[in-house]
Scaffold this motif. Structure first.
Motif, PDB file in Angstrom:
ATOM      1  N   PRO A   1       0.846  -1.206   0.000  1.00  0.00           N
ATOM      2  CA  PRO A   1       0.000   0.000   0.000  1.00  0.00           C
ATOM      3  C   PRO A   1       0.878   1.252   0.000  1.00  0.00           C
ATOM      4  CG  PRO A   1      -0.660  -1.536   1.736  1.00  0.00           C
ATOM      5  CD  PRO A   1       0.649  -2.023   1.195  1.00  0.00           C
ATOM      6  N   THR A   2       0.584   2.181  -0.898  1.00  0.00           N
ATOM      7  CA  THR A   2       1.398   3.394  -0.970  1.00  0.00           C
ATOM      8  C   THR A   2       0.993   4.388   0.107  1.00  0.00           C
ATOM      9  OG1 THR A   2      -0.157   4.400  -2.491  1.00  0.00           O
ATOM     10  CG2 THR A   2       1.698   3.210  -3.447  1.00  0.00           C
ATOM     11  N   GLY A   3      -0.280   4.340   0.501  1.00  0.00           N
ATOM     12  CA  GLY A   3      -0.780   5.344   1.436  1.00  0.00           C
ATOM     13  C   GLY A   3      -1.184   6.633   0.751  1.00  0.00           C
ATOM     14  N   ILE A   4      -0.987   6.732  -0.556  1.00  0.00           N
ATOM     15  CA  ILE A   4      -1.433   7.916  -1.301  1.00  0.00           C
ATOM     16  C   ILE A   4      -2.949   7.776  -1.491  1.00  0.00           C
ATOM     17  CG2 ILE A   4      -1.294   9.160  -3.483  1.00  0.00           C
ATOM     18  CD1 ILE A   4       1.631   8.199  -3.692  1.00  0.00           C
ATOM     19  N   ALA A   5      -3.682   8.808  -1.026  1.00  0.00           N
ATOM     20  CA  ALA A   5      -5.138   8.705  -0.984  1.00  0.00           C
ATOM     21  C   ALA A   5      -5.712   8.364  -2.352  1.00  0.00           C
ATOM     22  CB  ALA A   5      -5.729  10.015  -0.470  1.00  0.00           C
ATOM     23  N   GLY A   6      -6.486   7.306  -2.409  1.00  0.00           N
ATOM     24  CA  GLY A   6      -7.179   6.927  -3.632  1.00  0.00           C
ATOM     25  C   GLY A   6      -6.360   6.057  -4.563  1.00  0.00           C
ATOM     26  N   LEU A   7      -5.036   6.152  -4.479  1.00  0.00           N
ATOM     27  CA  LEU A   7      -4.201   5.397  -5.419  1.00  0.00           C
ATOM     28  C   LEU A   7      -4.288   3.892  -5.154  1.00  0.00           C
ATOM     29  CD1 LEU A   7      -2.084   5.230  -7.694  1.00  0.00           C
ATOM     30  CD2 LEU A   7      -0.329   5.456  -5.965  1.00  0.00           C
ATOM     31  N   ASP A   8      -4.266   3.534  -3.888  1.00  0.00           N
ATOM     32  CA  ASP A   8      -4.308   2.107  -3.576  1.00  0.00           C
ATOM     33  C   ASP A   8      -5.611   1.478  -4.064  1.00  0.00           C
ATOM     34  OD1 ASP A   8      -1.823   2.274  -2.478  1.00  0.00           O
ATOM     35  OD2 ASP A   8      -2.562   2.666  -0.459  1.00  0.00           O
ATOM     36  N   HIS A   9      -6.645   2.313  -4.108  1.00  0.00           N
ATOM     37  CA  HIS A   9      -7.932   1.826  -4.596  1.00  0.00           C
ATOM     38  C   HIS A   9      -7.849   1.425  -6.073  1.00  0.00           C
ATOM     39  CE1 HIS A   9     -12.242   1.737  -3.452  1.00  0.00           C
ATOM     40  NE2 HIS A   9     -12.357   1.592  -4.760  1.00  0.00           N
ATOM     41  N   ILE A  10      -7.279   2.311  -6.904  1.00  0.00           N
ATOM     42  CA  ILE A  10      -7.212   1.971  -8.328  1.00  0.00           C
ATOM     43  C   ILE A  10      -6.071   1.002  -8.605  1.00  0.00           C
ATOM     44  CG2 ILE A  10      -8.279   4.129  -9.077  1.00  0.00           C
ATOM     45  CD1 ILE A  10      -5.524   5.063 -10.007  1.00  0.00           C
ATOM     46  N   ALA A  11      -5.125   0.891  -7.672  1.00  0.00           N
ATOM     47  CA  ALA A  11      -4.025  -0.057  -7.864  1.00  0.00           C
ATOM     48  C   ALA A  11      -4.366  -1.417  -7.264  1.00  0.00           C
ATOM     49  CB  ALA A  11      -2.755   0.496  -7.223  1.00  0.00           C
ATOM     50  N   ASN A  12      -5.611  -1.589  -6.879  1.00  0.00           N
ATOM     51  CA  ASN A  12      -6.063  -2.835  -6.253  1.00  0.00           C
ATOM     52  C   ASN A  12      -5.154  -3.246  -5.103  1.00  0.00           C
ATOM     53  OD1 ASN A  12      -8.031  -2.779  -8.149  1.00  0.00           O
ATOM     54  ND2 ASN A  12      -7.440  -4.652  -9.221  1.00  0.00           N
ATOM     55  N   GLY A  13      -4.829  -2.294  -4.256  1.00  0.00           N
ATOM     56  CA  GLY A  13      -4.071  -2.629  -3.044  1.00  0.00           C
ATOM     57  C   GLY A  13      -2.761  -1.895  -2.888  1.00  0.00           C
ATOM     58  N   GLY A  14      -2.147  -1.502  -3.978  1.00  0.00           N
ATOM     59  CA  GLY A  14      -0.873  -0.790  -3.868  1.00  0.00           C
ATOM     60  C   GLY A  14       0.052  -1.135  -5.012  1.00  0.00           C
ATOM     61  N   LEU A  15       1.303  -0.698  -4.906  1.00  0.00           N
ATOM     62  CA  LEU A  15       2.283  -0.992  -5.950  1.00  0.00           C
ATOM     63  C   LEU A  15       2.828  -2.404  -5.736  1.00  0.00           C
ATOM     64  CD1 LEU A  15       4.346   2.338  -6.131  1.00  0.00           C
ATOM     65  CD2 LEU A  15       2.356   1.653  -7.471  1.00  0.00           C
ATOM     66  N   PRO A  16       3.201  -3.081  -6.816  1.00  0.00           N
ATOM     67  CA  PRO A  16       3.742  -4.440  -6.680  1.00  0.00           C
ATOM     68  C   PRO A  16       4.976  -4.447  -5.770  1.00  0.00           C
ATOM     69  CG  PRO A  16       3.208  -3.966  -8.959  1.00  0.00           C
ATOM     70  CD  PRO A  16       3.059  -2.676  -8.205  1.00  0.00           C
ATOM     71  N   GLN A  17       4.930  -5.310  -4.768  1.00  0.00           N
ATOM     72  CA  GLN A  17       5.976  -5.324  -3.743  1.00  0.00           C
ATOM     73  C   GLN A  17       7.284  -5.890  -4.287  1.00  0.00           C
ATOM     74  OE1 GLN A  17       4.518  -7.050  -0.170  1.00  0.00           O
ATOM     75  NE2 GLN A  17       6.037  -6.017   1.090  1.00  0.00           N
ATOM     76  N   ASN A  18       8.373  -5.320  -3.809  1.00  0.00           N
ATOM     77  CA  ASN A  18       9.721  -5.752  -4.198  1.00  0.00           C
ATOM     78  C   ASN A  18       9.977  -5.608  -5.690  1.00  0.00           C
ATOM     79  OD1 ASN A  18      10.114  -6.312  -1.556  1.00  0.00           O
ATOM     80  ND2 ASN A  18       9.908  -8.525  -1.766  1.00  0.00           N
ATOM     81  N   ARG A  19       9.279  -4.705  -6.311  1.00  0.00           N
ATOM     82  CA  ARG A  19       9.488  -4.447  -7.733  1.00  0.00           C
ATOM     83  C   ARG A  19       9.674  -2.954  -7.947  1.00  0.00           C
ATOM     84  NH1 ARG A  19       6.762  -8.578 -11.677  1.00  0.00           N
ATOM     85  NH2 ARG A  19       7.258 -10.446 -10.528  1.00  0.00           N
ATOM     86  N   ILE A  20       9.993  -2.636  -9.198  1.00  0.00           N
ATOM     87  CA  ILE A  20      10.187  -1.230  -9.550  1.00  0.00           C
ATOM     88  C   ILE A  20       9.011  -0.766 -10.378  1.00  0.00           C
ATOM     89  CG2 ILE A  20      11.671   0.423 -10.732  1.00  0.00           C
ATOM     90  CD1 ILE A  20      13.989  -1.490 -10.250  1.00  0.00           C
ATOM     91  N   THR A  21       8.472   0.370 -10.046  1.00  0.00           N
ATOM     92  CA  THR A  21       7.406   0.960 -10.842  1.00  0.00           C
ATOM     93  C   THR A  21       7.939   2.238 -11.482  1.00  0.00           C
ATOM     94  OG1 THR A  21       5.722   0.076  -9.365  1.00  0.00           O
ATOM     95  CG2 THR A  21       5.072   1.892 -10.783  1.00  0.00           C
ATOM     96  N   LEU A  22       7.778   2.329 -12.788  1.00  0.00           N
ATOM     97  CA  LEU A  22       8.182   3.532 -13.508  1.00  0.00           C
ATOM     98  C   LEU A  22       7.025   4.523 -13.461  1.00  0.00           C
ATOM     99  CD1 LEU A  22      10.315   4.863 -15.441  1.00  0.00           C
ATOM    100  CD2 LEU A  22       8.928   3.972 -17.308  1.00  0.00           C
TER     101      LEU A  22
END
Lengths: 97, 507
Positions: free
Chosen positions: B7-28
């Protein structure tokens, strides 16, 4: 003549770093005799020094003294260019030493 | 192996990211100039620290740490304190102004990698942000060496048990993913930030282009940047329709209208009141609020057209004392001029006000005023976002909407929200033989019987009075009046049974 303080940053002991170290030591001995200090810093052993000097790439040679500070990034293969960059043009340097 | 989300904790982002950014990976994270890439990168670390997501390392290629500390202070992120507490660490790879640099021969970025690894280890970081790749690629000639080295760093980060965000520039809002083809070494997950000029208005959106091997919501979502908060994503189509529905009736503030609606509005319904200017929309909103406060309900009014003084004076003219209601703590009036902010910002402020005041009723006068400051698409998103928010709070809502033409007609507002409102009440001018009258009809009342007549109403010092239906005029809603002779009317009444409840016959 000015005293030189030179730092050479390297990453681990590879062929490239050994060659850079060798080149630098030879250059300093030939051109600066006893007027220099060359510090070899391996970023794998002392990353905090790299952090302090904001070094990104290796090999990086930093001329701390005389001022101004100057950085030379690359494998130090071109001797003449290094001397120019360090302000040690061979012709005049030979006479002044 | 399934991919976990952080979970990023950025309001609303986790909702559209279905939970958050992929863990242990890099997001561009790619975006054009001014698309809030640095804010995103900082917020990713800041929310991690604030919400227990772990410490963070910020690798900056562009701005100096000092600039970042200062620029981000406005969001309430005290980076300096976090640095002192050992929770945030900068790896400063920004351009050093005071040094002369000479490039000569082959090199690698071993020192940068060693510094990143050292920083992650020193504070036990779980998150890394790198901002931005374009800066280092332009500084170091974008050579094959730098690209190869960045690829090596990316690989090393994947081995570090951290979740990383890397930002990158792009030239066009709708073009290649990023400049310098950086996506070829951080290709697993791509988020795009946009800052599009639309009808002379800036509109920020965020799109998750891909998460390799895991799910996310698709398409662009509007976001805004809020002082003290940072990026707030407004997840519109991701909002679920799961609000409860109540059968409890509440008064509209007008007993005759309550009768027409079959006993009043539903407690958690949204009512749209549509009419031309001067037909009595503000009056309906006023009596809706007055009706609430007499039952000790808390009422909130968002006014986008009239000032506080005007509203209070109008209300007194209809026998409603807003000042007394405010003193009793039952009413709050928020007057905002639509042009003062973008719609996303309005939406967020309105949501904050609603959450803070916790009203039982919300009136908005008028919603259509917001059409002025936005594109049609932005307005639609605003209306949907607001309505779903209100419905989730199980609050009764009344929106007014101004129709552009005096007679008949509909507004854009109606087109967008008629399907998500539960009730629609139309107010119309009716011209009869040289006189203007006002007519009212309940067009739709979800889940309830209602009076189908178009009734005449009058306004005096005690508010609105609803009277008899217009019997000899047709075409009121369209504005093309036809006068029907009494003979024909009698014949029609014989043909069709009147389905009106008996209580209304007395009106």
């Amino acid at each position: 003549m000015d005293n030189y303080l030179l730092k050479l940053y390297i990453t681990g002991r590879t062929v490239r770093t050994e060659r850079a170290i060798f080149t630098m030591q030879r250059l300093c001995d030939e051109n600066l005799k006893d007027h220099y200090e060359l510090v070899i810093i391996d970023v794998l052993e002392k990353p905090h020094l790299a952090e302090m000097d904001k070094v990104l790439a290796t090999p990086t040679l930093i001329r701390e003294l005389p001022l101004p500070r100057r950085r030379i990034i690359g494998d130090l293969s071109d001797t003449q260019k290094i001397l120019n960059a360090l302000g040690l043009d061979t012709g005049s340097a030979g006479e002044s030493v | 192996m399934t991919i976990n989300k952080m979970p990023t904790g950025i309001a609303g982002l986790d909702h559209i990211a279905n939970g958050g950014l992929p863990q242990n990976r890099i997001t561009l994270v790619s975006g054009s100039s001014g698309s809030a890439k640095t804010v995103f990168a900082c917020q990713f670390l800041a929310e991690g620290i604030r919400q227990g997501g772990g410490n963070g390392v910020f690798v900056t290629f562009e701005e100096s740490p000092e600039d970042i500390r200062r620029n981000m202070a406005g969001f309430g992120w005290d980076i300096q304190r976090w640095e002192e507490e050992g929770r945030w660490l900068f790896v400063d790879a920004s351009q050093q102004a005071d040094d002369e640099t000479v490039m000569m021969g082959d090199y690698d970025l071993g020192a940068l990698l060693a510094r990143i690894q050292n920083a992650v280890q020193r504070i036990g970081a779980r998150r890394i942000a790198m901002d931005s790749l374009g800066a280092i690629l332009t500084r170091l000639d974008n050579s094959a060496t730098v690209r190869g080295e960045l690829f090596r760093i990316a690989l090393a980060i994947k081995e570090m048990d951290v979740t990383a965000v890397m930002t990158s520039e792009r030239a066009d809002e709708y073009g290649e993913i990023a400049r310098y083809n950086v996506e070829e070494f951080v290709a697993d997950n791509v988020v795009i930030l946009r800052n599009v000029l639309e009808d002379e208005k800036r509109r920020r959106t965020i799109e998750i282009l891909k998460f390799r091997g895991t799910s996310h919501a698709k398409g662009e979502y509007p976001f805004t940047i809020v002082p003290g908060q940072g990026i707030v994503v407004i997840p519109l189509s991701a909002i679920e329709l799961k609000q409860k529905s109540s059968n409890t009736r509440i008064t509209s503030g007008n007993s005759e209208l309550d009768q027409m609606c079959g006993g009043g509005f539903f407690r958690d319904s949204i009512v749209l009141v549509s009419g031309a200017t001067g037909t009595g929309k503000t009056l309906m909103a006023t009596s809706f609020l007055a009706g609430g406060t007499t039952n000790n309900e808390r009422c909130l009014l968002f006014a986008f057209e009239e000032s506080r003084d005007q509203l209070f004076r109008n209300a007194i003219g209809w026998g409603v004392d807003f000042e007394q209601m405010e003193r009793d703590g039952l009413l709050r009036v928020v007057c905002v001029y639509p042009e003062t902010a973008g719609l996303e910002d309005h939406l967020i402020k309105m949501r904050e006000t609603i959450d803070e005041f916790r009203p039982n009723r919300v009136a908005i006068d008028s919603l259509s005023a917001m059409e002025r400051v936005s594109s049609i698409r932005g307005f639609r998103e605003f209306v949907i976002g607001l309505t779903s928010f209100i419905k989730h709070r199980e609050v009764a809502g009344l929106y007014t909407s101004t129709t552009p033409s005096l007679l008949g007609g509909t507004s854009i507002t109606e087109g967008h929200i008629s399907t998500i409102t539960d009730s629609i009440i139309l107010l119309r001018y009716v011209e009869t033989f040289g006189e203007m009258h006002r007519g009212l009809t309940v067009l739709k009342m979800r889940g309830s019987m209602h009076d189908k007549n178009i009734r005449e109403f009058t306004i005096d010092g005690r508010g609105m009075h609803i009277g008899k239906p217009f019997r000899n005029i047709s075409g009121i809603l369209s504005g093309n009046f036809m006068y029907v002779t009494p003979n024909e009317l009698d014949r029609m009444q014989d043909l069709f049974q009147d389905d009106m409840p008996p209580s209304l016959s007395s009106l």
